[in-house]
Scaffold this motif. Structure first.
Motif, PDB file in Angstrom:
ATOM      1  N   ILE A  71       0.852  -1.194   0.000  1.00 48.44           N
ATOM      2  CA  ILE A  71       0.000   0.000   0.000  1.00 48.44           C
ATOM      3  C   ILE A  71       0.883   1.238   0.000  1.00 48.44           C
ATOM      4  O   ILE A  71       1.766   1.385   0.851  1.00 48.44           O
ATOM      5  CB  ILE A  71      -0.916   0.010   1.235  1.00 48.44           C
ATOM      6  N   THR A  72       0.630   2.140  -0.939  1.00 51.40           N
ATOM      7  CA  THR A  72       1.479   3.318  -1.082  1.00 51.40           C
ATOM      8  C   THR A  72       0.703   4.624  -1.018  1.00 51.40           C
ATOM      9  O   THR A  72       1.304   5.693  -1.184  1.00 51.40           O
ATOM     10  CB  THR A  72       2.241   3.267  -2.419  1.00 51.40           C
ATOM     11  N   ASP A  73      -0.624   4.579  -0.782  1.00 48.61           N
ATOM     12  CA  ASP A  73      -1.379   5.828  -0.713  1.00 48.61           C
ATOM     13  C   ASP A  73      -2.098   5.937   0.625  1.00 48.61           C
ATOM     14  O   ASP A  73      -2.497   4.937   1.233  1.00 48.61           O
ATOM     15  CB  ASP A  73      -2.388   5.939  -1.864  1.00 48.61           C
ATOM     16  N   ALA A  74      -2.269   7.179   1.085  1.00 48.18           N
ATOM     17  CA  ALA A  74      -2.793   7.445   2.425  1.00 48.18           C
ATOM     18  C   ALA A  74      -4.245   7.018   2.572  1.00 48.18           C
ATOM     19  O   ALA A  74      -4.640   6.488   3.616  1.00 48.18           O
ATOM     20  CB  ALA A  74      -2.640   8.928   2.748  1.00 48.18           C
ATOM     21  N   ARG A  75      -5.085   7.252   1.560  1.00 44.89           N
ATOM     22  CA  ARG A  75      -6.508   6.911   1.673  1.00 44.89           C
ATOM     23  C   ARG A  75      -6.709   5.421   1.908  1.00 44.89           C
ATOM     24  O   ARG A  75      -7.529   5.016   2.740  1.00 44.89           O
ATOM     25  CB  ARG A  75      -7.263   7.343   0.406  1.00 44.89           C
ATOM     26  N   THR A  76      -5.962   4.600   1.188  1.00 49.49           N
ATOM     27  CA  THR A  76      -6.095   3.155   1.349  1.00 49.49           C
ATOM     28  C   THR A  76      -5.611   2.719   2.730  1.00 49.49           C
ATOM     29  O   THR A  76      -6.239   1.869   3.377  1.00 49.49           O
ATOM     30  CB  THR A  76      -5.311   2.426   0.248  1.00 49.49           C
ATOM     31  N   LEU A  77      -4.506   3.301   3.199  1.00 52.51           N
ATOM     32  CA  LEU A  77      -4.013   2.975   4.537  1.00 52.51           C
ATOM     33  C   LEU A  77      -5.024   3.356   5.603  1.00 52.51           C
ATOM     34  O   LEU A  77      -5.292   2.584   6.534  1.00 52.51           O
ATOM     35  CB  LEU A  77      -2.683   3.684   4.795  1.00 52.51           C
ATOM     36  N   ARG A  78      -5.607   4.551   5.473  1.00 53.36           N
ATOM     37  CA  ARG A  78      -6.597   4.978   6.465  1.00 53.36           C
ATOM     38  C   ARG A  78      -7.837   4.086   6.431  1.00 53.36           C
ATOM     39  O   ARG A  78      -8.475   3.847   7.456  1.00 53.36           O
ATOM     40  CB  ARG A  78      -6.983   6.439   6.225  1.00 53.36           C
TER      41      ARG A  78
ATOM     42  N   LYS B  51     -16.795  -1.397   2.822  1.00 57.21           N
ATOM     43  CA  LYS B  51     -15.706  -0.422   2.794  1.00 57.21           C
ATOM     44  C   LYS B  51     -14.387  -1.099   2.400  1.00 57.21           C
ATOM     45  O   LYS B  51     -13.603  -0.560   1.615  1.00 57.21           O
ATOM     46  CB  LYS B  51     -15.558   0.256   4.158  1.00 57.21           C
ATOM     47  N   LEU B  52     -14.134  -2.275   2.933  1.00 64.84           N
ATOM     48  CA  LEU B  52     -12.927  -3.011   2.568  1.00 64.84           C
ATOM     49  C   LEU B  52     -12.953  -3.368   1.080  1.00 64.84           C
ATOM     50  O   LEU B  52     -11.919  -3.302   0.401  1.00 64.84           O
ATOM     51  CB  LEU B  52     -12.814  -4.287   3.413  1.00 64.84           C
ATOM     52  N   ALA B  53     -14.116  -3.721   0.576  1.00 60.96           N
ATOM     53  CA  ALA B  53     -14.240  -4.038  -0.848  1.00 60.96           C
ATOM     54  C   ALA B  53     -14.004  -2.805  -1.703  1.00 60.96           C
ATOM     55  O   ALA B  53     -13.397  -2.886  -2.785  1.00 60.96           O
ATOM     56  CB  ALA B  53     -15.619  -4.624  -1.131  1.00 60.96           C
ATOM     57  N   GLU B  54     -14.457  -1.647  -1.219  1.00 65.55           N
ATOM     58  CA  GLU B  54     -14.274  -0.403  -1.961  1.00 65.55           C
ATOM     59  C   GLU B  54     -12.800  -0.114  -2.205  1.00 65.55           C
ATOM     60  O   GLU B  54     -12.432   0.460  -3.248  1.00 65.55           O
ATOM     61  CB  GLU B  54     -14.928   0.739  -1.177  1.00 65.55           C
TER      62      GLU B  54
ATOM     63  N   MET C  77      -1.462   3.047  10.929  1.00 66.35           N
ATOM     64  CA  MET C  77      -1.644   1.624  10.636  1.00 66.35           C
ATOM     65  C   MET C  77      -0.702   0.777  11.479  1.00 66.35           C
ATOM     66  O   MET C  77      -1.096  -0.238  12.062  1.00 66.35           O
ATOM     67  CB  MET C  77      -1.385   1.391   9.144  1.00 66.35           C
ATOM     68  N   THR C  78       0.556   1.195  11.580  1.00 64.92           N
ATOM     69  CA  THR C  78       1.533   0.455  12.378  1.00 64.92           C
ATOM     70  C   THR C  78       1.118   0.410  13.847  1.00 64.92           C
ATOM     71  O   THR C  78       1.254  -0.627  14.510  1.00 64.92           O
ATOM     72  CB  THR C  78       2.927   1.089  12.235  1.00 64.92           C
ATOM     73  N   GLU C  79       0.612   1.533  14.371  1.00 60.32           N
ATOM     74  CA  GLU C  79       0.177   1.567  15.769  1.00 60.32           C
ATOM     75  C   GLU C  79      -0.942   0.577  16.023  1.00 60.32           C
ATOM     76  O   GLU C  79      -0.965  -0.119  17.051  1.00 60.32           O
ATOM     77  CB  GLU C  79      -0.256   2.980  16.133  1.00 60.32           C
TER      78      GLU C  79
END
Length: 209
Positions: A9-16, A58-61, A106-108
């Motif tokens: 994962i390299t983009d913030a929206r997907t990580l959030r 949301k996960l599917a999105e 995400m790491t936290e």
């Protein structure tokens, strides 16, 4: 069965989108048990089917899960699209600030969950057979390393952690008596404990300005 790849994962929206305890729990359940419905997930996670269904959508999105064959409505099963995920490296160049912040969140979440597992294992250790008490352990060390040595150490640990990862998708590879185990490792510089100036940049004795 098609072999699933790991997702980076390299983009913030997907990580959030995935940095949420229940969503990570859903992904874990689908990884360990295979396709499940929102109702089945709710039973396992002590959540309502409606809440699980909302988080599944949301996960599917964001491409973490997809509908599996069979069922309709809340009784349709869902499955993972990737086996594991990674984030926070600079393989594609410097990381943007919003991605850094999202990756930190995400790491936290992930480390917090693994700490809970460690503490639970310690509480339940007296219930375990002697061979499992002996096998389960936690290790910690601080050593002086160059950046190259630290990277090599992390890669070596990662290789050990991922050695049997294919057993998730192929139960036939799991030896008799095996159990699902959590392996966690990281190698990072320390701060505030020792002089953080690299040795080759330190001012030689007698040459202070």
């Amino acid at each position: 069965m098609d072999k699933l790849s790991q997702r980076r994962i390299t983009d913030a929206r997907t990580l959030r989108a995935v940095a949420h305890p229940l969503r990570i729990s859903i992904v874990e359940q689908l990884t360990v048990h295979g396709p499940m419905t929102a109702t089945e997930l709710g039973d396992r996670l002590d959540e309502s089917p409606a809440n699980c269904s909302w988080h599944l959508r949301k996960l599917a999105e964001y491409g973490f899960v997809e509908e599996a064959a069979g069922g309709t409505g809340r009784q349709r099963p869902w499955q993972i699209t990737h086996l594991g995920m990674s984030w926070g490296d600079e393989e594609d160049g410097p990381i943007a600030l919003d991605v850094q912040l999202a990756g930190r969140a995400m790491t936290e979440v992930v480390v917090g969950r693994e700490l809970d597992r460690l503490l639970e294992s310690q509480v339940r250790a007296p219930e375990e057979p002697a061979e499992w008490r002996k096998a389960a352990t936690a290790s910690q060390s601080m050593v002086w390393l160059t950046a190259e040595e630290l990277e090599a150490a992390n890669l070596a640990v990662r290789e050990v952690l991922m050695k049997h990862f294919d057993r998730h998708q192929d139960p036939a590879l799991r030896p008799a008596g095996s159990r699902l185990c959590a392996l966690v490792g990281w190698g990072v510089p320390t701060y505030g404990l020792a002089d953080e100036t690299p040795a080759d940049e330190a001012i030689p004795a007698g040459e202070e300005g």
